[in-house]
Scaffold this motif. Structure first.
Motif, PDB file in Angstrom:
ATOM      1  N   THR A  46      35.076  65.559 -12.972  1.00 37.61           N
ATOM      2  CA  THR A  46      35.634  66.593 -12.092  1.00 37.61           C
ATOM      3  C   THR A  46      34.773  66.788 -10.860  1.00 37.61           C
ATOM      4  N   GLU A  47      33.462  66.859 -11.037  1.00 38.95           N
ATOM      5  CA  GLU A  47      32.571  67.023  -9.880  1.00 38.95           C
ATOM      6  C   GLU A  47      32.611  65.801  -8.976  1.00 38.95           C
ATOM      7  N   GLN A  48      32.720  64.629  -9.552  1.00 36.58           N
ATOM      8  CA  GLN A  48      32.850  63.416  -8.745  1.00 36.58           C
ATOM      9  C   GLN A  48      34.093  63.495  -7.854  1.00 36.58           C
ATOM     10  N   LEU A  49      35.210  63.881  -8.452  1.00 36.15           N
ATOM     11  CA  LEU A  49      36.460  63.984  -7.689  1.00 36.15           C
ATOM     12  C   LEU A  49      36.353  65.052  -6.614  1.00 36.15           C
ATOM     13  N   ASN A  50      35.722  66.165  -6.936  1.00 34.14           N
ATOM     14  CA  ASN A  50      35.547  67.240  -5.946  1.00 34.14           C
ATOM     15  C   ASN A  50      34.693  66.807  -4.767  1.00 34.14           C
ATOM     16  N   HIS A  51      33.854  65.791  -4.965  1.00 28.05           N
ATOM     17  CA  HIS A  51      32.969  65.320  -3.901  1.00 28.05           C
ATOM     18  C   HIS A  51      33.459  64.020  -3.268  1.00 28.05           C
ATOM     19  N   GLY A  52      34.745  63.694  -3.459  1.00 31.97           N
ATOM     20  CA  GLY A  52      35.340  62.606  -2.685  1.00 31.97           C
ATOM     21  C   GLY A  52      35.564  61.309  -3.410  1.00 31.97           C
ATOM     22  N   VAL A  53      35.047  61.152  -4.626  1.00 34.97           N
ATOM     23  CA  VAL A  53      35.263  59.916  -5.382  1.00 34.97           C
ATOM     24  C   VAL A  53      36.755  59.758  -5.674  1.00 34.97           C
ATOM     25  N   ARG A  54      37.280  58.546  -5.447  1.00 42.82           N
ATOM     26  CA  ARG A  54      38.712  58.304  -5.680  1.00 42.82           C
ATOM     27  C   ARG A  54      38.976  57.034  -6.483  1.00 42.82           C
ATOM     28  N   PHE A  55      37.939  56.475  -7.087  1.00 40.75           N
ATOM     29  CA  PHE A  55      38.090  55.340  -8.005  1.00 40.75           C
ATOM     30  C   PHE A  55      37.204  55.628  -9.207  1.00 40.75           C
ATOM     31  N   LEU A  56      37.812  55.649 -10.392  1.00 39.23           N
ATOM     32  CA  LEU A  56      37.087  55.907 -11.630  1.00 39.23           C
ATOM     33  C   LEU A  56      37.132  54.680 -12.531  1.00 39.23           C
ATOM     34  N   ASP A  57      35.984  54.283 -13.015  1.00 36.04           N
ATOM     35  CA  ASP A  57      35.851  53.148 -13.924  1.00 36.04           C
ATOM     36  C   ASP A  57      35.670  53.710 -15.335  1.00 36.04           C
ATOM     37  N   ILE A  58      36.692  53.544 -16.167  1.00 38.05           N
ATOM     38  CA  ILE A  58      36.691  54.128 -17.511  1.00 38.05           C
ATOM     39  C   ILE A  58      36.879  53.014 -18.534  1.00 38.05           C
TER      40      ILE A  58
END
Length: 297
Positions: A46-58
């Motif tokens: 969530t914090e990553q997304l709030n700070h602009g991250v738009r690609f998640l490696d899961i």
């Protein structure tokens, strides 16, 4: 001043995501208490997304110490290890973080790279992993996903998670509606062009003296992407800054991330460099994520 939480709001609907510079994170949910060599991030999805991250490696796999359907309530994995101990981080909970963010920020989209890891006892010839993902995770939330196989325009993907599928699907009908096919690339590659996407994923750093070589491979793909996307939007560039050697503390994810910062990698960022996948993205007040986003304007 860019609002990193909703930065895609400012970009035209007709822009393909391949034309952008996009901050991503490697093993995005590996931000919990775990083996030190397993952790890759210091802040939540969530914090990553709030700070602009738009690609998640899961990466997802069966739960350890469970059997049957209980084991198939998938957990998030880094290689053979859980990203959270003593209790597992469930894939459902990580997806819920993505859904909540998109529900609250309808202008945005998030590319979700999903890979099968953990145990090797899946019947992949009969799409056991893929069918489980489809039936248990995708179908109940189909309105939340962009599942076309192309590189989408922003206007078509806003408010949705774009599936970047890193697992194979043998069923042709299912494959045609199961997201962007990124099922394979050469292991430890410095530059693998698969037609619709290009990857740098050189990950086997044997000793600390090899880290500068890794940094140069990152820069090389940044430059290649920038030159290509000036006139084209039909390839997605995916550039992993991560690498490690499990047996050498000097080559664990935190040390690689520190070396990248010390190299001033952000000086090579320009418009259209593609997806740059980072470890410990929160370092130095999220500087690399912010610098990548800023190039889009």
């Amino acid at each position: 001043m860019v609002n990193y939480k909703t930065w895609l709001k400012e970009i035209d609907d007709n822009t393909r995501i391949s034309k952008l510079s996009i901050p991503g994170t490697h093993n995005s949910a590996a931000c919990h208490t775990a083996l030190p060599s397993v952790q890759c991030q210091g802040e939540s999805v969530t914090e990553q997304l709030n700070h602009g991250v738009r690609f998640l490696d899961i990466r997802a796999g069966k739960q350890f110490l469970k059997e049957g359907d209980d084991a198939k309530d998938l957990q998030v994995i880094h290689g053979k290890f859980p990203v959270k101990i003593p209790f597992p981080r469930l894939l459902k909970d990580t997806f819920d973080e993505v859904y909540d963010f998109l529900n609250n920020n309808r202008s945005e989209t998030v590319i979700v790279s999903l890979k099968q890891e953990g145990s090797d006892d899946w019947d992949n010839a009969n799409d056991e992993f893929g069918n489980l993902i489809w039936d248990k995770y995708i179908t109940p939330n189909k309105d939340k996903w962009y599942l076309n196989t192309d590189i989408p325009k922003l206007g078509d993907a806003r408010g949705k998670a774009i599936l970047f599928r890193r697992f194979g699907v043998n069923n042709q009908d299912r494959r045609n509606q199961f997201g962007f096919d990124a099922a394979s690339w050469h292991y430890n590659t410095t530059d693998d062009d698969r037609g619709t996407f290009v990857v740098q994923d050189f990950c086997e750093v044997e000793k600390a003296d090899d880290i500068p070589k890794k940094v140069e491979y990152v820069k090389d793909l940044i430059n290649k992407a920038k030159d290509y996307t000036k006139d084209n939007d039909n390839k997605l560039f995916v550039n992993f800054t991560s690498a490690s050697n499990f047996f050498d503390h000097d080559c664990w994810p935190q040390q690689i991330a520190n070396a990248l910062l010390q190299s001033k990698i952000e000086d090579s960022f320009q418009k259209g460099v593609g997806i740059v996948v980072l470890d410990y993205v929160e370092s130095d007040d999220w500087i690399l994520a912010k610098k990548l986003v800023d190039t889009n304007f």
